[in-house]
Design an enzyme around this catalytic site. Structure first.
Site, PDB file in Angstrom:
ATOM      1  N   TYR A  78     -11.725   7.309 -12.917  1.00  0.00           N
ATOM      2  CA  TYR A  78     -11.953   6.052 -12.190  1.00  0.00           C
ATOM      3  C   TYR A  78     -12.629   5.021 -13.095  1.00  0.00           C
ATOM      4  O   TYR A  78     -12.126   3.912 -13.278  1.00  0.00           O
ATOM      5  CB  TYR A  78     -12.824   6.363 -10.973  1.00  0.00           C
ATOM      6  CG  TYR A  78     -13.100   5.179 -10.066  1.00  0.00           C
ATOM      7  CD1 TYR A  78     -12.100   4.667  -9.237  1.00  0.00           C
ATOM      8  CD2 TYR A  78     -14.358   4.591 -10.013  1.00  0.00           C
ATOM      9  CE1 TYR A  78     -12.354   3.598  -8.389  1.00  0.00           C
ATOM     10  CE2 TYR A  78     -14.627   3.530  -9.170  1.00  0.00           C
ATOM     11  CZ  TYR A  78     -13.615   3.032  -8.355  1.00  0.00           C
ATOM     12  OH  TYR A  78     -13.880   1.973  -7.509  1.00  0.00           O
ATOM     13  N   ASP A  93       0.858  -1.199   0.000  1.00  0.00           N
ATOM     14  CA  ASP A  93       0.000   0.000   0.000  1.00  0.00           C
ATOM     15  C   ASP A  93       0.887   1.241   0.000  1.00  0.00           C
ATOM     16  O   ASP A  93       1.984   1.223   0.569  1.00  0.00           O
ATOM     17  CB  ASP A  93      -0.881   0.016   1.263  1.00  0.00           C
ATOM     18  CG  ASP A  93      -2.197   0.727   1.029  1.00  0.00           C
ATOM     19  OD1 ASP A  93      -3.250   0.093   1.074  1.00  0.00           O
ATOM     20  OD2 ASP A  93      -2.160   1.965   0.791  1.00  0.00           O
TER      21      ASP A  93
HETATM   22  N1  LIG Z   1     -15.792  -0.120  -1.352  1.00  0.00           N
HETATM   23  C1  LIG Z   1     -16.555  -0.209  -2.406  1.00  0.00           C
HETATM   24  O1  LIG Z   1     -17.773  -0.060  -2.304  1.00  0.00           O
HETATM   25  C2  LIG Z   1     -15.967  -0.528  -3.764  1.00  0.00           C
HETATM   26  C3  LIG Z   1     -16.831  -0.606  -4.847  1.00  0.00           C
HETATM   27  C4  LIG Z   1     -16.304  -0.892  -6.103  1.00  0.00           C
HETATM   28  C5  LIG Z   1     -14.949  -1.140  -6.250  1.00  0.00           C
HETATM   29  N2  LIG Z   1     -14.138  -1.059  -5.189  1.00  0.00           N
HETATM   30  C6  LIG Z   1     -12.698  -1.295  -5.418  1.00  0.00           C
HETATM   31  O2  LIG Z   1     -12.131  -2.045  -4.377  1.00  0.00           O
HETATM   32  C7  LIG Z   1     -10.790  -1.596  -4.118  1.00  0.00           C
HETATM   33  C8  LIG Z   1     -10.647  -1.236  -2.648  1.00  0.00           C
HETATM   34  O3  LIG Z   1     -11.568  -0.195  -2.338  1.00  0.00           O
HETATM   35  P1  LIG Z   1     -11.769   0.350  -0.852  1.00  0.00           P
HETATM   36  O4  LIG Z   1     -13.187   0.673  -0.694  1.00  0.00           O
HETATM   37  O5  LIG Z   1     -11.105  -0.559   0.114  1.00  0.00           O
HETATM   38  O6  LIG Z   1     -10.977   1.726  -0.968  1.00  0.00           O
HETATM   39  P2  LIG Z   1      -9.772   2.316  -0.112  1.00  0.00           P
HETATM   40  O7  LIG Z   1      -9.495   3.666  -0.629  1.00  0.00           O
HETATM   41  O8  LIG Z   1     -10.060   2.156   1.345  1.00  0.00           O
HETATM   42  O9  LIG Z   1      -8.593   1.320  -0.474  1.00  0.00           O
HETATM   43  C9  LIG Z   1      -7.728   1.502  -1.566  1.00  0.00           C
HETATM   44  C10 LIG Z   1      -6.325   1.240  -1.080  1.00  0.00           C
HETATM   45  O10 LIG Z   1      -5.419   1.371  -2.179  1.00  0.00           O
HETATM   46  C11 LIG Z   1      -4.297   2.128  -1.742  1.00  0.00           C
HETATM   47  N3  LIG Z   1      -3.704   2.760  -2.931  1.00  0.00           N
HETATM   48  C12 LIG Z   1      -4.228   3.754  -3.710  1.00  0.00           C
HETATM   49  N4  LIG Z   1      -3.387   4.051  -4.707  1.00  0.00           N
HETATM   50  C13 LIG Z   1      -2.324   3.221  -4.567  1.00  0.00           C
HETATM   51  C14 LIG Z   1      -1.116   3.048  -5.289  1.00  0.00           C
HETATM   52  N5  LIG Z   1      -0.845   3.793  -6.377  1.00  0.00           N
HETATM   53  N6  LIG Z   1      -0.228   2.120  -4.857  1.00  0.00           N
HETATM   54  C15 LIG Z   1      -0.489   1.373  -3.759  1.00  0.00           C
HETATM   55  N7  LIG Z   1      -1.608   1.492  -3.024  1.00  0.00           N
HETATM   56  C16 LIG Z   1      -2.510   2.406  -3.440  1.00  0.00           C
HETATM   57  C17 LIG Z   1      -4.877   3.125  -0.770  1.00  0.00           C
HETATM   58  O11 LIG Z   1      -3.910   3.702   0.078  1.00  0.00           O
HETATM   59  C18 LIG Z   1      -5.871   2.253  -0.022  1.00  0.00           C
HETATM   60  O12 LIG Z   1      -5.276   1.560   1.047  1.00  0.00           O
HETATM   61  C19 LIG Z   1     -10.532  -0.432  -5.061  1.00  0.00           C
HETATM   62  O13 LIG Z   1      -9.833  -0.906  -6.183  1.00  0.00           O
HETATM   63  C20 LIG Z   1     -11.928   0.010  -5.469  1.00  0.00           C
HETATM   64  O14 LIG Z   1     -11.942   0.578  -6.747  1.00  0.00           O
HETATM   65  C21 LIG Z   1     -14.602  -0.741  -3.949  1.00  0.00           C
END
Ligand SMILES: NC(=O)c1ccc[n+]([C@@H]2O[C@H](COP(=O)([O-])OP(=O)(O)OC[C@H]3O[C@@H](n4cnc5c(N)ncnc54)[C@H](O)[C@@H]3O)[C@@H](O)[C@H]2O)c1
Length: 329
Positions: A148, A36
């Site tokens: 996105y 991360d």
């Molecule tokens: N939570 C939801 O409802 C939802 C819905 C659709 C898709 N998603 C997908 O699931 C995944 C996780 O989402 P989440 O809700 O846990 O979001 P979140 O923002 O809590 O988690 C994303 C993580 O990725 C890390 N990150 C971002 N850019 C980075 C990079 N360049 N290198 C390394 N780490 C990086 C962030 O620090 C964070 O820990 C994402 O890919 C998101 O698109 C989530």
């Protein structure tokens, strides 16, 4: 190391979903590497895992190549809430696209299985309800959400090209709105927004008239879907919708949260943001059929757990007026 213990990489492992996934993988006996860059993730989300023998955390940006040895990769790294992904839209697209290229390259070198956390946003503002995987979407390629939506669509393209061109073992999940403990308190997502506002006794902000619907999946259900998809036979590549098909209007959600928190918050309305979908609901027939998966946690149970988490967080941070909430345990 036990010969049967899998080494699993979770990118975005310190985020909301990633931290739950790391926990789950460790519980099932895997050796987990969390990667991360802490853009939206927090060390607090994984603090309880750091002392465990079978967990390690690595600060790394997935836009750059990574050379480690693992058997499976879950690629979750990407800011997920509009506030965060629109903060630096160029970086958001880079994270999705370069991140996918780097993780696919790593998987190709290791012949590892690789999972992509895609999103219902690939359907854009859908003209078909509920959305099935065959629906190709209605995305505005130049709007503020495109960094996105299009980044995630391109990542899917790359996954399927690596599958066709290099016989890579891929899994693509299209995740719908998911909520639960460890969501970011200030990420502007509707569940966390409403809960934090209700706990603080502040007005609850509804964008639009509140008649737009969302379908909310509790995090434990979603993670179960991830693990089942990864363990499915290799012909199960996805894309596969994972979400809760029970629709709730945003207005109903606000009322439920106010009720569960016991808050006196008033409801205020603001204009809808650009390209905000009016309805979003998964068709999960494929997940039911292929993975035997469906959500089990009711909205009320999930909200109670999430409210309890935010109540603790706001209390620890001294952010909650004493009189604002009488929390139902
Ligand atoms: N939570 C939801 O409802 C939802 C819905 C659709 C898709 N998603 C997908 O699931 C995944 C996780 O989402 P989440 O809700 O846990 O979001 P979140 O923002 O809590 O988690 C994303 C993580 O990725 C890390 N990150 C971002 N850019 C980075 C990079 N360049 N290198 C390394 N780490 C990086 C962030 O620090 C964070 O820990 C994402 O890919 C998101 O698109 C989530």
């Amino acid at each position: 190391m036990s010969p049967t213990r899998k080494r699993v990489l979770v990118t975005g492992g310190a985020g909301f979903l990633g931290s739950h996934l790391c926990e789950r993988l460790i519980a099932q006996g895997d050796d987990v590497v969390c990667v991360d860059n802490y853009f939206t993730g927090r060390k607090d989300n994984i603090a309880h895992l750091l002392s465990l023998t079978h967990f390690e955390a690595l600060r790394h940006d997935v836009c750059f190549p990574l050379y480690i040895e693992v058997d499976e990769i879950y690629n979750l790294a990407c800011p997920a809430s509009p506030i965060h992904y629109q903060h630096d839209p160029v970086q958001t697209t880079k994270t999705s696209v370069s991140g996918a290229i780097n993780m696919l390259g790593l998987a190709k070198r290791l012949r590892a299985k690789v999972f992509q956390a895609s999103t219902s946003e690939v359907y854009g503002d859908p003209s078909v309800h509920p959305q099935r995987e065959e629906y190709r979407g209605n995305v505005n390629p130049i709007g503020p959400r495109a960094c996105y939506d299009e980044g995630k669509r391109c990542a899917e393209t790359l996954f399927f090209d690596y599958y066709r061109q290099h016989n890579l073992r891929i899994r693509v999940a299209r995740i719908f709105n998911t909520y639960g403990p460890r969501m970011h308190p200030n990420d502007g997502r509707v569940v966390s927004n409403f809960i934090v506002q209700a706990l603080k006794g502040e007005p609850i902000t509804i964008y639009g008239d509140g008649s737009q619907t969302r379908a909310f999946c509790y995090v434990d259900d979603l993670i179960e879907g991830f693990v089942r998809l990864m363990a499915a036979p290799d012909e199960v590549t996805g894309p596969i919708n994972l979400g809760n098909p029970v629709e709730t209007t945003v207005g109903e959600l606000a009322a439920k949260i106010v009720d569960l928190v016991g808050s006196h918050s008033k409801i205020v309305h603001r204009p809808l943001p650009v390209d905000d979908p009016v309805q979003r609901c998964p068709d999960i027939a494929r997940a039911r059929d292929v993975l035997g998966w469906e959500p089990r946690v009711t909205l009320e149970t999930g909200l109670r757990n999430t409210i309890a988490y935010f109540d603790r967080l706001l209390t620890e941070n001294g952010d909650k007026p004493q009189s604002a909430a009488k929390l139902i345990a």
